[in-house]
Design a protein around this motif. Sequence first.
Motif, PDB file in Angstrom:
ATOM      1  N   LEU A  69      60.643  11.069 -31.517  1.00 55.38           N
ATOM      2  CA  LEU A  69      60.295  10.687 -32.884  1.00 55.38           C
ATOM      3  C   LEU A  69      59.629   9.311 -32.952  1.00 55.38           C
ATOM      4  O   LEU A  69      58.792   9.080 -33.818  1.00 55.38           O
ATOM      5  CB  LEU A  69      61.540  10.709 -33.777  1.00 55.38           C
ATOM      6  N   VAL A  70      59.995   8.396 -32.067  1.00 51.35           N
ATOM      7  CA  VAL A  70      59.380   7.066 -32.103  1.00 51.35           C
ATOM      8  C   VAL A  70      58.135   6.984 -31.215  1.00 51.35           C
ATOM      9  O   VAL A  70      57.506   5.932 -31.152  1.00 51.35           O
ATOM     10  CB  VAL A  70      60.377   5.936 -31.734  1.00 51.35           C
ATOM     11  N   SER A  71      57.766   8.070 -30.561  1.00 54.59           N
ATOM     12  CA  SER A  71      56.609   8.047 -29.659  1.00 54.59           C
ATOM     13  C   SER A  71      55.288   7.683 -30.344  1.00 54.59           C
ATOM     14  O   SER A  71      54.448   7.045 -29.712  1.00 54.59           O
ATOM     15  CB  SER A  71      56.480   9.372 -28.913  1.00 54.59           C
ATOM     16  N   PRO A  72      55.037   8.043 -31.612  1.00 54.39           N
ATOM     17  CA  PRO A  72      53.747   7.658 -32.202  1.00 54.39           C
ATOM     18  C   PRO A  72      53.661   6.170 -32.573  1.00 54.39           C
ATOM     19  O   PRO A  72      52.586   5.670 -32.863  1.00 54.39           O
ATOM     20  CB  PRO A  72      53.632   8.528 -33.449  1.00 54.39           C
ATOM     21  N   VAL A  73      54.775   5.468 -32.571  1.00 54.34           N
ATOM     22  CA  VAL A  73      54.767   4.045 -32.884  1.00 54.34           C
ATOM     23  C   VAL A  73      54.099   3.309 -31.724  1.00 54.34           C
ATOM     24  O   VAL A  73      54.399   3.590 -30.567  1.00 54.34           O
ATOM     25  CB  VAL A  73      56.215   3.529 -33.090  1.00 54.34           C
ATOM     26  N   PRO A  74      53.190   2.367 -32.022  1.00 50.86           N
ATOM     27  CA  PRO A  74      52.550   1.624 -30.935  1.00 50.86           C
ATOM     28  C   PRO A  74      53.589   0.954 -30.033  1.00 50.86           C
ATOM     29  O   PRO A  74      54.628   0.495 -30.508  1.00 50.86           O
ATOM     30  CB  PRO A  74      51.714   0.569 -31.672  1.00 50.86           C
ATOM     31  N   GLU A  75      53.302   0.917 -28.756  1.00 50.42           N
ATOM     32  CA  GLU A  75      54.253   0.420 -27.754  1.00 50.42           C
ATOM     33  C   GLU A  75      54.801  -0.961 -28.096  1.00 50.42           C
ATOM     34  O   GLU A  75      55.972  -1.246 -27.872  1.00 50.42           O
ATOM     35  CB  GLU A  75      53.562   0.375 -26.390  1.00 50.42           C
ATOM     36  N   LEU A  76      53.976  -1.794 -28.666  1.00 51.91           N
ATOM     37  CA  LEU A  76      54.371  -3.159 -28.999  1.00 51.91           C
ATOM     38  C   LEU A  76      55.516  -3.194 -30.015  1.00 51.91           C
ATOM     39  O   LEU A  76      56.389  -4.052 -29.953  1.00 51.91           O
ATOM     40  CB  LEU A  76      53.154  -3.918 -29.548  1.00 51.91           C
ATOM     41  N   PHE A  77      55.534  -2.235 -30.944  1.00 58.23           N
ATOM     42  CA  PHE A  77      56.530  -2.215 -32.011  1.00 58.23           C
ATOM     43  C   PHE A  77      57.619  -1.159 -31.797  1.00 58.23           C
ATOM     44  O   PHE A  77      58.522  -1.030 -32.607  1.00 58.23           O
ATOM     45  CB  PHE A  77      55.853  -1.953 -33.362  1.00 58.23           C
ATOM     46  N   ARG A  78      57.510  -0.392 -30.728  1.00 55.20           N
ATOM     47  CA  ARG A  78      58.429   0.734 -30.517  1.00 55.20           C
ATOM     48  C   ARG A  78      59.886   0.311 -30.391  1.00 55.20           C
ATOM     49  O   ARG A  78      60.780   0.949 -30.936  1.00 55.20           O
ATOM     50  CB  ARG A  78      57.992   1.524 -29.289  1.00 55.20           C
ATOM     51  N   ASP A  79      60.156  -0.783 -29.682  1.00 54.73           N
ATOM     52  CA  ASP A  79      61.541  -1.238 -29.516  1.00 54.73           C
ATOM     53  C   ASP A  79      62.161  -1.627 -30.854  1.00 54.73           C
ATOM     54  O   ASP A  79      63.318  -1.320 -31.121  1.00 54.73           O
ATOM     55  CB  ASP A  79      61.619  -2.419 -28.554  1.00 54.73           C
ATOM     56  N   VAL A  80      61.376  -2.299 -31.684  1.00 54.99           N
ATOM     57  CA  VAL A  80      61.869  -2.708 -33.006  1.00 54.99           C
ATOM     58  C   VAL A  80      62.150  -1.475 -33.864  1.00 54.99           C
ATOM     59  O   VAL A  80      63.191  -1.384 -34.524  1.00 54.99           O
ATOM     60  CB  VAL A  80      60.844  -3.637 -33.699  1.00 54.99           C
ATOM     61  N   ALA A  81      61.225  -0.510 -33.835  1.00 54.60           N
ATOM     62  CA  ALA A  81      61.407   0.717 -34.618  1.00 54.60           C
ATOM     63  C   ALA A  81      62.624   1.494 -34.119  1.00 54.60           C
ATOM     64  O   ALA A  81      63.431   1.979 -34.913  1.00 54.60           O
ATOM     65  CB  ALA A  81      60.153   1.584 -34.527  1.00 54.60           C
ATOM     66  N   ARG A  82      62.770   1.593 -32.805  1.00 56.10           N
ATOM     67  CA  ARG A  82      63.902   2.323 -32.225  1.00 56.10           C
ATOM     68  C   ARG A  82      65.223   1.670 -32.630  1.00 56.10           C
ATOM     69  O   ARG A  82      66.180   2.351 -32.979  1.00 56.10           O
ATOM     70  CB  ARG A  82      63.769   2.356 -30.705  1.00 56.10           C
ATOM     71  N   GLN A  83      65.271   0.338 -32.602  1.00 53.56           N
ATOM     72  CA  GLN A  83      66.507  -0.366 -32.965  1.00 53.56           C
ATOM     73  C   GLN A  83      66.848  -0.149 -34.436  1.00 53.56           C
ATOM     74  O   GLN A  83      67.999   0.110 -34.780  1.00 53.56           O
ATOM     75  CB  GLN A  83      66.377  -1.861 -32.691  1.00 53.56           C
ATOM     76  N   LYS A  84      65.841  -0.220 -35.298  1.00 49.98           N
ATOM     77  CA  LYS A  84      66.088  -0.040 -36.727  1.00 49.98           C
ATOM     78  C   LYS A  84      66.587   1.378 -37.019  1.00 49.98           C
ATOM     79  O   LYS A  84      67.548   1.578 -37.746  1.00 49.98           O
ATOM     80  CB  LYS A  84      64.815  -0.324 -37.519  1.00 49.98           C
ATOM     81  N   ILE A  85      65.923   2.354 -36.425  1.00 49.70           N
ATOM     82  CA  ILE A  85      66.285   3.752 -36.663  1.00 49.70           C
ATOM     83  C   ILE A  85      67.648   4.065 -36.053  1.00 49.70           C
ATOM     84  O   ILE A  85      68.498   4.692 -36.691  1.00 49.70           O
ATOM     85  CB  ILE A  85      65.189   4.690 -36.108  1.00 49.70           C
TER      86      ILE A  85
END
Length: 161
Positions: A69-85
């Motif tokens: 689900l977080v794969s479309p998020v750009p790599e630079l922001f993926r960790d932040v998105a993964r942590q929030k989700i």
Amino acid sequence: MSFNFMIFIVAWTFILLGLLGIGGYFMFRKFLKSLPKDDGKSDLDWEKHYIEQSKHLWKSDEKAFLEELVSPVPELFRDVARQKIAGKIGQLALEKHEKAITQETLIQGYIMATPKRDHKFLRKKLKEKSIDMNQYEHFFQYSPEDYNNKKYAARTRRNLR
């Protein structure tokens, strides 16, 4: 100095100011998230708390699905998105007193943690996996700001039971 060189300097100045503005915007957002709220903890502290408390509830299938689900998020922001989700999913799992994170909780947490513009990808992914979206439709109509609204959150929790 030639005219072309002056144009280059002016253009470079605008590009540099634009890049500094964009970087400053993201740094300021991160700074605001790290400020303590009324309870003494910041949003980032709560995310980390829920991730730590729910770490033992994650199964490998759910971890893999979250990565999808977080794969479309750009790599630079993926960790932040993964942590929030993951923080929102952990919070929901703990509130529901689940023994393991279920696919239903994962999808609900993803919807609640992401802005509406990202829901199109989730709908596409659920359709690919042949998962019925009808049970999640009422979550799609609201944005994360609505979930932060105390009155709305109480109403949603009543509807979940």
